[in-house]
Scaffold this motif. Structure first.
Motif, PDB file in Angstrom:
ATOM      1  N   GLN A   1       0.834  -1.379   0.164  1.00 31.72           N
ATOM      2  CA  GLN A   1      -0.103  -0.024   0.023  1.00 31.72           C
ATOM      3  C   GLN A   1       1.042   1.136  -0.024  1.00 31.72           C
ATOM      4  O   GLN A   1       0.597   2.303  -0.421  1.00 31.72           O
ATOM      5  CB  GLN A   1      -0.909   0.134   1.444  1.00 31.72           C
ATOM      6  CG  GLN A   1      -0.154   0.071   2.534  1.00 31.72           C
ATOM      7  CD  GLN A   1      -0.906  -0.105   3.666  1.00 31.72           C
ATOM      8  OE1 GLN A   1      -1.866  -1.147   3.592  1.00 31.72           O
ATOM      9  NE2 GLN A   1      -0.789   0.424   4.969  1.00 31.72           N
ATOM     10  N   ASP A   2       2.060   1.101   0.349  1.00 31.43           N
ATOM     11  CA  ASP A   2       3.014   2.284   0.378  1.00 31.43           C
ATOM     12  C   ASP A   2       3.743   2.764  -0.921  1.00 31.43           C
ATOM     13  O   ASP A   2       4.099   3.977  -1.065  1.00 31.43           O
ATOM     14  CB  ASP A   2       4.091   2.209   1.680  1.00 31.43           C
ATOM     15  CG  ASP A   2       3.627   2.148   3.083  1.00 31.43           C
ATOM     16  OD1 ASP A   2       2.545   2.524   3.309  1.00 31.43           O
ATOM     17  OD2 ASP A   2       4.342   1.348   3.801  1.00 31.43           O
ATOM     18  N   HIS A   3       3.758   1.662  -1.775  1.00 27.72           N
ATOM     19  CA  HIS A   3       4.362   1.992  -3.033  1.00 27.72           C
ATOM     20  C   HIS A   3       3.155   1.732  -4.288  1.00 27.72           C
ATOM     21  O   HIS A   3       3.923   1.436  -5.292  1.00 27.72           O
ATOM     22  CB  HIS A   3       5.693   1.084  -3.393  1.00 27.72           C
ATOM     23  CG  HIS A   3       6.519   1.151  -1.989  1.00 27.72           C
ATOM     24  ND1 HIS A   3       6.707   0.483  -0.860  1.00 27.72           N
ATOM     25  CD2 HIS A   3       7.530   2.287  -2.064  1.00 27.72           C
ATOM     26  CE1 HIS A   3       7.560   1.039  -0.115  1.00 27.72           C
ATOM     27  NE2 HIS A   3       8.278   2.054  -0.860  1.00 27.72           N
ATOM     28  N   LEU A   4       2.094   1.325  -3.926  1.00 27.39           N
ATOM     29  CA  LEU A   4       1.144   1.163  -4.848  1.00 27.39           C
ATOM     30  C   LEU A   4       0.954   2.185  -5.949  1.00 27.39           C
ATOM     31  O   LEU A   4       1.102   1.964  -7.344  1.00 27.39           O
ATOM     32  CB  LEU A   4      -0.213   0.667  -4.505  1.00 27.39           C
ATOM     33  CG  LEU A   4      -1.319   0.422  -5.519  1.00 27.39           C
ATOM     34  CD1 LEU A   4      -0.707  -1.010  -6.532  1.00 27.39           C
ATOM     35  CD2 LEU A   4      -2.543   0.152  -4.811  1.00 27.39           C
ATOM     36  N   PHE A   5       0.902   3.441  -5.521  1.00 27.31           N
ATOM     37  CA  PHE A   5       0.899   4.576  -6.297  1.00 27.31           C
ATOM     38  C   PHE A   5       2.130   5.732  -6.516  1.00 27.31           C
ATOM     39  O   PHE A   5       2.235   6.472  -7.021  1.00 27.31           O
ATOM     40  CB  PHE A   5      -0.343   5.550  -5.629  1.00 27.31           C
ATOM     41  CG  PHE A   5      -1.374   4.843  -5.288  1.00 27.31           C
ATOM     42  CD1 PHE A   5      -2.410   4.698  -6.498  1.00 27.31           C
ATOM     43  CD2 PHE A   5      -2.121   4.603  -4.109  1.00 27.31           C
ATOM     44  CE1 PHE A   5      -3.682   3.990  -6.539  1.00 27.31           C
ATOM     45  CE2 PHE A   5      -3.290   3.645  -4.084  1.00 27.31           C
ATOM     46  CZ  PHE A   5      -4.107   3.571  -5.311  1.00 27.31           C
ATOM     47  N   THR A   6       3.238   5.114  -5.754  1.00 25.31           N
ATOM     48  CA  THR A   6       4.370   5.943  -5.947  1.00 25.31           C
ATOM     49  C   THR A   6       5.419   5.157  -6.522  1.00 25.31           C
ATOM     50  O   THR A   6       6.578   5.648  -6.702  1.00 25.31           O
ATOM     51  CB  THR A   6       4.999   6.229  -4.484  1.00 25.31           C
ATOM     52  OG1 THR A   6       5.263   4.954  -3.719  1.00 25.31           O
ATOM     53  CG2 THR A   6       4.001   7.016  -3.695  1.00 25.31           C
ATOM     54  N   HIS A   7       5.191   4.083  -6.905  1.00 27.63           N
ATOM     55  CA  HIS A   7       6.287   3.373  -7.944  1.00 27.63           C
ATOM     56  C   HIS A   7       6.448   3.592  -9.313  1.00 27.63           C
ATOM     57  O   HIS A   7       5.299   4.232  -9.912  1.00 27.63           O
ATOM     58  CB  HIS A   7       6.210   1.717  -7.678  1.00 27.63           C
ATOM     59  CG  HIS A   7       4.914   1.071  -8.496  1.00 27.63           C
ATOM     60  ND1 HIS A   7       3.602   1.512  -8.403  1.00 27.63           N
ATOM     61  CD2 HIS A   7       4.867   0.891  -9.904  1.00 27.63           C
ATOM     62  CE1 HIS A   7       2.712   0.816  -9.073  1.00 27.63           C
ATOM     63  NE2 HIS A   7       3.542   0.594 -10.284  1.00 27.63           N
ATOM     64  N   GLN A   8       7.420   3.518  -9.734  1.00 24.92           N
ATOM     65  CA  GLN A   8       7.631   3.701 -11.272  1.00 24.92           C
ATOM     66  C   GLN A   8       7.337   2.363 -12.039  1.00 24.92           C
ATOM     67  O   GLN A   8       7.555   1.295 -11.945  1.00 24.92           O
ATOM     68  CB  GLN A   8       9.298   3.929 -11.614  1.00 24.92           C
ATOM     69  CG  GLN A   8       9.448   4.187 -12.959  1.00 24.92           C
ATOM     70  CD  GLN A   8      10.871   4.570 -13.256  1.00 24.92           C
ATOM     71  OE1 GLN A   8      11.859   4.751 -12.456  1.00 24.92           O
ATOM     72  NE2 GLN A   8      11.428   4.865 -14.481  1.00 24.92           N
ATOM     73  N   HIS A   9       6.326   2.820 -13.225  1.00 22.92           N
ATOM     74  CA  HIS A   9       5.834   1.658 -13.846  1.00 22.92           C
ATOM     75  C   HIS A   9       6.663   0.894 -14.511  1.00 22.92           C
ATOM     76  O   HIS A   9       7.612   1.434 -15.181  1.00 22.92           O
ATOM     77  CB  HIS A   9       4.487   2.167 -14.759  1.00 22.92           C
ATOM     78  CG  HIS A   9       3.499   2.822 -13.901  1.00 22.92           C
ATOM     79  ND1 HIS A   9       2.897   2.156 -13.022  1.00 22.92           N
ATOM     80  CD2 HIS A   9       3.106   4.042 -14.072  1.00 22.92           C
ATOM     81  CE1 HIS A   9       1.937   2.930 -12.764  1.00 22.92           C
ATOM     82  NE2 HIS A   9       1.902   4.172 -12.912  1.00 22.92           N
ATOM     83  N   ILE A  10       6.644  -0.384 -14.860  1.00 28.76           N
ATOM     84  CA  ILE A  10       7.495  -1.065 -15.561  1.00 28.76           C
ATOM     85  C   ILE A  10       6.892  -1.536 -16.790  1.00 28.76           C
ATOM     86  O   ILE A  10       5.691  -1.924 -16.919  1.00 28.76           O
ATOM     87  CB  ILE A  10       7.766  -2.561 -14.780  1.00 28.76           C
ATOM     88  CG1 ILE A  10       8.479  -2.182 -13.377  1.00 28.76           C
ATOM     89  CG2 ILE A  10       8.636  -3.425 -15.595  1.00 28.76           C
ATOM     90  CD1 ILE A  10       8.478  -3.507 -12.513  1.00 28.76           C
ATOM     91  N   ARG A  11       7.723  -1.239 -17.804  1.00 27.91           N
ATOM     92  CA  ARG A  11       7.121  -1.372 -19.169  1.00 27.91           C
ATOM     93  C   ARG A  11       8.022  -2.478 -20.109  1.00 27.91           C
ATOM     94  O   ARG A  11       9.370  -2.249 -19.656  1.00 27.91           O
ATOM     95  CB  ARG A  11       7.235   0.029 -20.050  1.00 27.91           C
ATOM     96  CG  ARG A  11       6.326   1.107 -19.315  1.00 27.91           C
ATOM     97  CD  ARG A  11       4.990   0.773 -19.483  1.00 27.91           C
ATOM     98  NE  ARG A  11       4.256   1.991 -18.993  1.00 27.91           N
ATOM     99  CZ  ARG A  11       3.018   1.859 -18.752  1.00 27.91           C
ATOM    100  NH1 ARG A  11       2.243   0.905 -18.890  1.00 27.91           N
ATOM    101  NH2 ARG A  11       2.249   3.110 -18.176  1.00 27.91           N
ATOM    102  N   SER A  12       7.434  -3.112 -20.897  1.00 27.53           N
ATOM    103  CA  SER A  12       8.306  -4.218 -21.524  1.00 27.53           C
ATOM    104  C   SER A  12       9.146  -3.505 -22.542  1.00 27.53           C
ATOM    105  O   SER A  12      10.146  -4.303 -22.929  1.00 27.53           O
ATOM    106  CB  SER A  12       7.410  -5.392 -22.019  1.00 27.53           C
ATOM    107  OG  SER A  12       6.390  -4.653 -22.938  1.00 27.53           O
ATOM    108  N   ASN A  13       8.758  -2.295 -23.351  1.00 24.81           N
ATOM    109  CA  ASN A  13       9.440  -1.726 -24.261  1.00 24.81           C
ATOM    110  C   ASN A  13      10.334  -0.508 -23.716  1.00 24.81           C
ATOM    111  O   ASN A  13       9.913   0.056 -22.928  1.00 24.81           O
ATOM    112  CB  ASN A  13       8.561  -1.275 -25.431  1.00 24.81           C
ATOM    113  CG  ASN A  13       8.196  -2.371 -26.079  1.00 24.81           C
ATOM    114  OD1 ASN A  13       8.748  -3.558 -26.247  1.00 24.81           O
ATOM    115  ND2 ASN A  13       6.760  -2.132 -26.410  1.00 24.81           N
TER     116      ASN A  13
END
Length: 290
Positions: A278-290
């Motif tokens: 819950q602490d990083h659900l909205f603050t993380h950097q999204h992981i993209r395959s490309n």
């Protein structure tokens, strides 16, 4: 009761003495050596509650050193080997913790029984104590409390756990252990019935651990060693699987085991199955395959 015992094992199981049968045999060997060098010294090691109350507290522990039999070296060695073999078999099947509890509870009940006998003697045999003298009186009855009945409790437990096992009587006649257990049980009952009050206290106290074992293990007492082993392996697998976490944050690495109050969610914007607390659900950097 089982849950209570399991909780104790989880908390204190690491303190159980491994191969405790060997420790007991080494105590017997030391006692037999003392007997050969200075027999009179063993009188200062017996379980004498009167002397314990007068300050000789080491007797609470050292009575275990006094061997059950000191008449014949060959018989002593045979007895040591026999009780070591059946003791290690019980520890292997029961587990170190349970076998420790069985042995140590028998010793504890024996110590308690000696003090109960002390009170009985003062209540009902005060005149005899005054006539003989407390030192000589209790010195003589202290010899009733030995590890002889402790060894009997080990054998009875072995007979109850491995009833179909065979031993060679007089090294020739194969006999199932369960029948020897029945014979020993009858002999102990006869000894209790025909004995004096001192032997009755010693016998009842030393064998109380077997009574407790029998009453608490009725459902498992006829399980074969293979069944017991399978049950132990199943419990270990359940314990191992229960320790595997289901949630782990891809950022901080915390799991529900670290913080049970945490909530975990998968991110729909990340490519792949990435879960976050819950602490990083909205603050993380999204992981993209490309």
């Amino acid at each position: 009761m089982n849950n209570f015992g399991s909780n104790l094992e989880r908390k204190f199981g690491r303190y159980a003495i491994k191969n405790i049968s060997l420790v007991l045999i080494m105590c017997y060997a030391a006692g037999y050596l003392i007997y050969q060098v200075n027999p009179g010294f063993l009188l200062y090691l017996t379980l004498n509650p009167y002397e314990i109350l007068r300050g000789q507290v080491w007797r609470i522990f050292t009575w275990v050193i006094v061997p059950p039999d000191m008449s014949n070296l060959f018989f002593v060695l045979l007895m040591l080997y026999f009780y070591y073999s059946i003791g290690t078999s019980l520890e292997r099947v029961w587990g170190t913790w349970r076998y420790n509890i069985y042995l140590l509870s028998g010793m504890l009940f024996t110590v308690i029984g000696s003090f109960l006998l002390l009170g009985y003697c003062y209540l009902f045999q005060g005149d005899l104590i005054a006539y003989i003298g407390a030192v000589d009186y209790f010195g003589s009855i202290s010899m009733y409390f030995s590890t002889y009945y402790i060894n009997m409790s080990i054998f009875l437990a072995f007979a109850a756990t491995f009833p179909e096992a065979q031993v060679l009587l007089m090294f020739i006649i194969p006999v199932k252990v369960k029948w020897l257990g029945v014979i020993y049980g009858i002999m102990l009952l006869a000894e209790f019935w025909q004995g004096d009050v001192y032997s009755r206290f010693a016998l009842a106290a030393s064998l109380l651990n077997f009574v407790v074992f029998f009453l608490t293990s009725r459902r498992r007492i006829h399980m074969s060693p293979r069944q017991v082993k399978r049950q132990q392996e199943f419990r270990r697998e359940v314990k191992r699987s229960s320790s595997i976490t289901k949630h782990k944050c891809a950022v901080c690495g915390r799991t529900e085991a670290d913080s049970p109050e945490l909530e975990f969610r998968f991110c729909s914007k990340c490519d792949g199955n990435y879960e976050y607390c819950q602490d990083h659900l909205f603050t993380h950097q999204h992981i993209r395959s490309n």
